[in-house]
Design a protein around this motif. Sequence first.
Motif, PDB file in Angstrom:
ATOM      1  N   LEU A 123      -5.438 -82.668 -23.161  1.00 39.83           N
ATOM      2  CA  LEU A 123      -5.846 -83.850 -22.129  1.00 39.83           C
ATOM      3  C   LEU A 123      -7.410 -83.479 -22.043  1.00 39.83           C
ATOM      4  O   LEU A 123      -8.290 -84.444 -21.838  1.00 39.83           O
ATOM      5  CB  LEU A 123      -5.183 -83.870 -20.683  1.00 39.83           C
ATOM      6  CG  LEU A 123      -3.788 -84.306 -20.922  1.00 39.83           C
ATOM      7  CD1 LEU A 123      -3.223 -84.123 -19.429  1.00 39.83           C
ATOM      8  CD2 LEU A 123      -3.664 -85.689 -21.390  1.00 39.83           C
ATOM      9  N   THR A 124      -7.912 -82.150 -21.949  1.00 37.38           N
ATOM     10  CA  THR A 124      -9.141 -82.088 -21.830  1.00 37.38           C
ATOM     11  C   THR A 124      -9.950 -82.242 -23.165  1.00 37.38           C
ATOM     12  O   THR A 124     -11.103 -82.883 -23.040  1.00 37.38           O
ATOM     13  CB  THR A 124      -9.142 -80.427 -21.694  1.00 37.38           C
ATOM     14  OG1 THR A 124      -8.916 -80.058 -20.438  1.00 37.38           O
ATOM     15  CG2 THR A 124     -10.889 -79.960 -21.473  1.00 37.38           C
ATOM     16  N   TYR A 126      -8.995 -84.905 -25.054  1.00 34.39           N
ATOM     17  CA  TYR A 126      -9.095 -86.209 -25.002  1.00 34.39           C
ATOM     18  C   TYR A 126     -10.260 -86.669 -24.061  1.00 34.39           C
ATOM     19  O   TYR A 126     -10.950 -87.525 -24.342  1.00 34.39           O
ATOM     20  CB  TYR A 126      -7.690 -86.722 -24.403  1.00 34.39           C
ATOM     21  CG  TYR A 126      -7.757 -88.135 -24.530  1.00 34.39           C
ATOM     22  CD1 TYR A 126      -6.946 -89.042 -25.488  1.00 34.39           C
ATOM     23  CD2 TYR A 126      -8.057 -89.030 -23.432  1.00 34.39           C
ATOM     24  CE1 TYR A 126      -7.082 -90.247 -25.602  1.00 34.39           C
ATOM     25  CE2 TYR A 126      -8.145 -90.292 -23.283  1.00 34.39           C
ATOM     26  CZ  TYR A 126      -7.620 -91.076 -24.403  1.00 34.39           C
ATOM     27  OH  TYR A 126      -7.748 -92.570 -24.431  1.00 34.39           O
ATOM     28  N   ASP A 127     -10.445 -86.082 -22.989  1.00 35.80           N
ATOM     29  CA  ASP A 127     -11.198 -86.293 -22.030  1.00 35.80           C
ATOM     30  C   ASP A 127     -12.791 -86.292 -22.566  1.00 35.80           C
ATOM     31  O   ASP A 127     -13.556 -87.082 -22.237  1.00 35.80           O
ATOM     32  CB  ASP A 127     -11.159 -85.447 -20.592  1.00 35.80           C
ATOM     33  CG  ASP A 127     -12.043 -85.725 -19.760  1.00 35.80           C
ATOM     34  OD1 ASP A 127     -12.164 -87.318 -19.255  1.00 35.80           O
ATOM     35  OD2 ASP A 127     -12.946 -85.155 -18.964  1.00 35.80           O
ATOM     36  N   LYS A 130     -13.254 -89.053 -25.637  1.00 37.86           N
ATOM     37  CA  LYS A 130     -12.700 -90.162 -25.598  1.00 37.86           C
ATOM     38  C   LYS A 130     -13.952 -91.311 -25.617  1.00 37.86           C
ATOM     39  O   LYS A 130     -13.748 -92.486 -25.843  1.00 37.86           O
ATOM     40  CB  LYS A 130     -12.107 -90.891 -23.974  1.00 37.86           C
ATOM     41  CG  LYS A 130     -12.923 -90.426 -22.819  1.00 37.86           C
ATOM     42  CD  LYS A 130     -11.980 -90.844 -21.691  1.00 37.86           C
ATOM     43  CE  LYS A 130     -13.060 -90.694 -20.312  1.00 37.86           C
ATOM     44  NZ  LYS A 130     -13.064 -89.502 -19.933  1.00 37.86           N
TER      45      LYS A 130
END
Length: 156
Positions: A123-124, A126-127, A130
Amino acid sequence: MRLTHLDATGAATMVDVGEKSETARSARAEALVVMQAKTLDLIRDGNLKKGDVLAVARVAGIMAAKRTSDLIPLCHPLMLEKVAVDFEFEPALPGIRIHSEVRLSGKTGVEMEALTAAIIAALTIYDMAKAVDRTMTVTAVRVVEKSGGRSGDWTV
């Protein structure tokens, strides 16, 4: 079959591990972030404006493993002895495979901590990426190995 996280009345409860023996326990997990080839190149070359994506994702994964009991109801707080998060570039996808490993000597397993490390690292990534790639997907999150405890060793 008796469900371990429910008491006799059906109420949620944390499993009592007081009578269990301490044993060496470990778990490895992985997650995959699939992205555009140009995004993979930016991350690999360290050219994203937000900084070193993998360094930040590694720290995020380690920190998350340590906080698993705060995030997942009924998980025991554990004194982890090792948390490692590593990355493998997969140009054929293209994407990044995240590998996590967690170890301790204790009364309960560390599969949830390994999964938490892998998914938070994903998720990091992705963040941080993005802004250049909204098509990324996080997928294939799974435990690939666990050892120790009454149920013994297991590998994918």
